[in-house]
Motif scaffolding. Structure first.
Motif, short mmCIF file in Angstrom:
data_model
loop_
_atom_site.label_atom_id
_atom_site.label_comp_id
_atom_site.label_asym_id
_atom_site.label_seq_id
_atom_site.Cartn_x
_atom_site.Cartn_y
_atom_site.Cartn_z
N VAL A 170 -10.28 -20.11 29.00
CA VAL A 170 -10.51 -18.69 28.73
C VAL A 170 -11.65 -18.50 27.72
CG1 VAL A 170 -8.14 -18.05 29.32
CG2 VAL A 170 -8.70 -18.53 26.93
N GLU A 171 -11.77 -19.41 26.75
CA GLU A 171 -12.84 -19.27 25.77
C GLU A 171 -14.20 -19.55 26.40
OE1 GLU A 171 -11.86 -21.78 22.46
OE2 GLU A 171 -10.60 -20.24 21.52
N ARG A 172 -14.27 -20.58 27.26
CA ARG A 172 -15.53 -20.91 27.94
C ARG A 172 -16.04 -19.72 28.75
NH1 ARG A 172 -15.06 -24.64 33.01
NH2 ARG A 172 -13.83 -25.89 31.57
N ASN A 173 -15.09 -18.93 29.28
CA ASN A 173 -15.48 -17.82 30.16
C ASN A 173 -15.44 -16.45 29.47
OD1 ASN A 173 -15.90 -18.98 33.01
ND2 ASN A 173 -14.01 -20.00 32.35
N GLY A 174 -15.39 -16.46 28.15
CA GLY A 174 -15.53 -15.22 27.40
C GLY A 174 -14.40 -14.22 27.60
N PHE A 175 -13.19 -14.71 27.82
CA PHE A 175 -12.07 -13.80 28.09
C PHE A 175 -11.83 -12.83 26.95
CE2 PHE A 175 -7.34 -13.21 27.64
CZ PHE A 175 -7.21 -12.26 28.65
N THR A 223 -11.07 -16.34 46.00
CA THR A 223 -12.06 -15.46 45.37
C THR A 223 -11.87 -15.33 43.86
OG1 THR A 223 -10.66 -13.52 45.79
CG2 THR A 223 -12.30 -14.10 47.49
N GLY A 224 -10.80 -15.92 43.32
CA GLY A 224 -10.53 -15.80 41.89
C GLY A 224 -10.03 -14.42 41.48
N SER A 225 -9.42 -13.71 42.43
CA SER A 225 -8.95 -12.35 42.17
C SER A 225 -7.54 -12.35 41.61
CB SER A 225 -8.98 -11.54 43.47
OG SER A 225 -10.28 -11.53 44.03
N SER A 226 -7.15 -11.24 41.01
CA SER A 226 -5.76 -11.05 40.63
C SER A 226 -4.93 -10.88 41.89
CB SER A 226 -5.61 -9.81 39.75
OG SER A 226 -6.37 -9.93 38.57
N PRO A 227 -3.76 -11.53 42.00
CA PRO A 227 -2.92 -11.39 43.19
C PRO A 227 -2.45 -9.94 43.37
CG PRO A 227 -2.25 -13.27 41.88
CD PRO A 227 -3.22 -12.49 41.04
N ALA A 228 -2.07 -9.62 44.60
CA ALA A 228 -1.77 -8.23 44.96
C ALA A 228 -0.62 -7.62 44.17
CB ALA A 228 -1.46 -8.15 46.46
N ASP A 229 0.32 -8.43 43.69
CA ASP A 229 1.45 -7.89 42.93
C ASP A 229 1.07 -7.45 41.52
OD1 ASP A 229 3.37 -8.07 44.87
OD2 ASP A 229 4.44 -9.77 44.00
N PHE A 230 -0.14 -7.75 41.10
CA PHE A 230 -0.51 -7.55 39.70
C PHE A 230 -1.69 -6.57 39.59
CE2 PHE A 230 1.61 -11.57 40.13
CZ PHE A 230 2.52 -11.56 39.08
N PRO A 231 -1.91 -6.01 38.41
CA PRO A 231 -3.03 -5.08 38.24
C PRO A 231 -4.36 -5.69 38.67
CG PRO A 231 -1.60 -5.03 36.31
CD PRO A 231 -1.12 -6.16 37.17
N GLU A 232 -5.24 -4.86 39.17
CA GLU A 232 -6.52 -5.33 39.71
C GLU A 232 -7.52 -5.55 38.58
OE1 GLU A 232 -7.98 -2.97 42.94
OE2 GLU A 232 -5.99 -2.69 43.81
N GLU A 233 -7.30 -6.67 37.85
CA GLU A 233 -8.17 -6.95 36.72
C GLU A 233 -9.27 -7.95 37.07
OE1 GLU A 233 -5.50 -6.69 32.89
OE2 GLU A 233 -4.31 -7.45 34.57
N HIS A 234 -8.96 -8.96 37.84
CA HIS A 234 -9.96 -9.85 38.47
C HIS A 234 -10.89 -10.53 37.46
CE1 HIS A 234 -8.48 -7.98 42.07
NE2 HIS A 234 -9.08 -6.83 41.87
N TYR A 235 -10.37 -10.94 36.34
CA TYR A 235 -11.21 -11.59 35.33
C TYR A 235 -11.86 -12.86 35.85
CZ TYR A 235 -9.37 -8.56 31.62
OH TYR A 235 -9.06 -7.48 30.83
N GLU A 236 -11.19 -13.60 36.71
CA GLU A 236 -11.62 -14.97 37.02
C GLU A 236 -12.62 -15.08 38.18
OE1 GLU A 236 -8.09 -17.92 36.52
OE2 GLU A 236 -7.20 -15.97 36.99
N ARG A 237 -13.02 -13.98 38.76
CA ARG A 237 -13.85 -14.07 39.96
C ARG A 237 -15.14 -14.86 39.74
NH1 ARG A 237 -13.36 -8.02 42.77
NH2 ARG A 237 -11.45 -8.49 43.99
N ASP A 238 -15.75 -14.72 38.59
CA ASP A 238 -17.02 -15.43 38.35
C ASP A 238 -16.87 -16.52 37.29
OD1 ASP A 238 -16.69 -13.81 36.16
OD2 ASP A 238 -18.68 -12.89 36.26
N TRP A 239 -15.63 -16.95 37.02
CA TRP A 239 -15.42 -17.96 35.99
C TRP A 239 -15.72 -19.36 36.49
CZ3 TRP A 239 -10.54 -17.04 32.47
CH2 TRP A 239 -10.71 -15.82 31.78
#
Length: 435
Positions: free
Chosen positions: A127-132, A398-414
């Protein structure tokens, strides 16, 4: 007369129930319609709602008394089983009986402690490497809004640590063991595959030392109004509504693995035999930990309680859509007497509780030590989970948030995200990539 014939005759003799396979437009009107229909169905058996509820109440009260007696003797309420006993098939009959009665479990040494601590460190690096922290936008839903620390729940799903744990042989063995506690075949139907789990992706909790956290109130997660209002769940809870309440079995998966669930920010599209998490840090029992009401039969109490005359006719004891299923002192004081926290756990231990079980997270002030977990349930392969797996596969790739969870999608470009070529056989089967 055979059992099947008896059940068929019983079904034929009962008034039909209205059902709504999608959320009713007028919830109050639907509640006012379903409650008298359920009462009429129960009373067609020749027994009153009060009589049926009294059967459940006596059964639950006996379990609560057992729990209180264990506390008085200084015995642990939660079953604790060594991973080695699960792997070697040496869990005793007495411990299995306790596990079925309590519906919750701590698995000691599920993973090597150093490995779990290493996973925790890997998550921090990821998470730190990807600026979370620089890009964190706050809670994506209201459910964890009360917990206080920022962030405590990381909406991260595809780290190497999480995926390694999900697809590991050690995880598969424990999941199969837990799934086997359930009755997964009946009426010629195999409701789920106990030895194949879906890789249900969930989040991470990392609560730092010194945290003040409001915790989470008592609730359960199998659904909301759909538990009374959809046809599949009406069948799943058939024994509560047809006068055969003594036959109700909280470990029976019949009709639970294909039905719909009303959508909402707290829903779970998958069928989980057990919810669970794996500890990534040592945690003491008094540091804002998980509590449960370790009585699997309590679901019968929750389902029948709204039918009693002291509950307003348009109210299901506070249950509504798009919120968790609440349990409270107001409506369920007997159940609250049994609320019990987990014992001390070490990094690498895992904690499990029956999918219907009332649970909460205790508040904490100035927490001592870290409180870090990966949420990983037991979610056996079944029609409901196979359907959800299609959306999980796309989210994974795609690194997306799964459908059951809020559409935050932090990891798509990580960078450093777990990839398809790292999946083993268990991982591929759990995502539905192999049969």
């Amino acid at each position: 007369m055979t059992e099947a014939t008896t059940a068929a005759d019983r079904e034929q003799d009962r008034p039909a129930l209205p059902h709504w396979e999608t959320v009713p437009e007028d919830l109050s009107a639907a509640i006012r319609r379903i409650k008298p229909a359920l009462r009429a169905r129960i009373e067609a058996s020749g027994r009153s709602v009060a009589e049926i509820f009294a059967v459940v109440e006596r059964r639950v009260a006996a379990r609560v008394a057992e729990i209180e007696a264990d506390r008085e003797r200084g015995e642990g309420v939660w079953p604790v089983i060594d991973y080695a006993d699960i792997a070697n098939g040496t869990v005793t009959a007495a411990m299995l009986d306790k596990l079925r009665r309590r519906g919750c479990l701590v698995v000691r040494g599920h993973f090597d402690r150093e490995r779990a601590l290493g996973w925790d460190a890997d998550i921090v690096e990821y998470v730190e490497r990807n600026g979370f922290f620089e890009n964190y936008r706050g809670p994506g839903d209201d459910f964890f809004g009360s917990v206080g620390s920022k962030p405590e729940i990381y909406p991260i799903y595809w780290s190497n640590a999480q995926m390694q744990a999900r697809q590991s042989d050690r995880m598969a063995r424990v999941q199969s063991f837990l799934n086997s506690l359930w009755k997964h075949e009946s009426d010629g139907v195999r409701w789920f595959e106990p030895d194949r789990d879906a890789l249900y992706p969930d989040r991470i909790r990392r609560r730092p030392p010194g945290t003040d956290s409001g915790g989470l109130g008592t609730h359960c997660d199998p659904g909301t109004l759909d538990l009374w209002m959809t046809e599949a769940y009406q069948r799943a809870f058939r024994h509560l509504f047809d006068g055969s309440v003594e036959e109700y079995d909280p470990w029976d998966a019949a009709h639970r693995t294909a039905g719909p669930q009303y959508p909402g920010s707290t829903m779970c599209s998958a069928f989980r035999t057990f919810q669970g998490w794996t500890a990534l840090s040592d945690m003491d029992h008094d540091q804002g930990v998980l509590h449960t009401v370790p009585v699997p039969e309590a679901m019968a109490y929750l389902m029948l309680r709204p039918l009693l005359p002291d509950v307003p006719e348009d109210d299901m004891c506070g249950v509504t859509t798009n919120q968790v299923f609440p349990a409270s002192e107001k409506w369920h004081p007997l159940l609250m007497e049994a609320l019990t926290g987990i014992p001390d756990v070490k990094a690498g231990d895992s904690v499990w509780w029956h999918c219907d079980m009332i649970h909460s997270v205790a508040p904490v002030t100035d927490q001592q030590g870290w409180g870090n977990v990966m949420h990983i349930p037991a979610a056996p392969w079944c029609p409901r989970n196979e359907e959800y797996a299609a959306s999980v596969r796309n989210a994974f790739v795609t690194g997306s948030s799964p459908a059951d969870f809020p559409e935050e999608h932090y990891e798509r470009d990580w960078t450093g995200r777990f990839t398809v070529d790292q999946l083993n056989e268990s991982g591929r089967r759990g995502l539905g990539l192999d049969g």
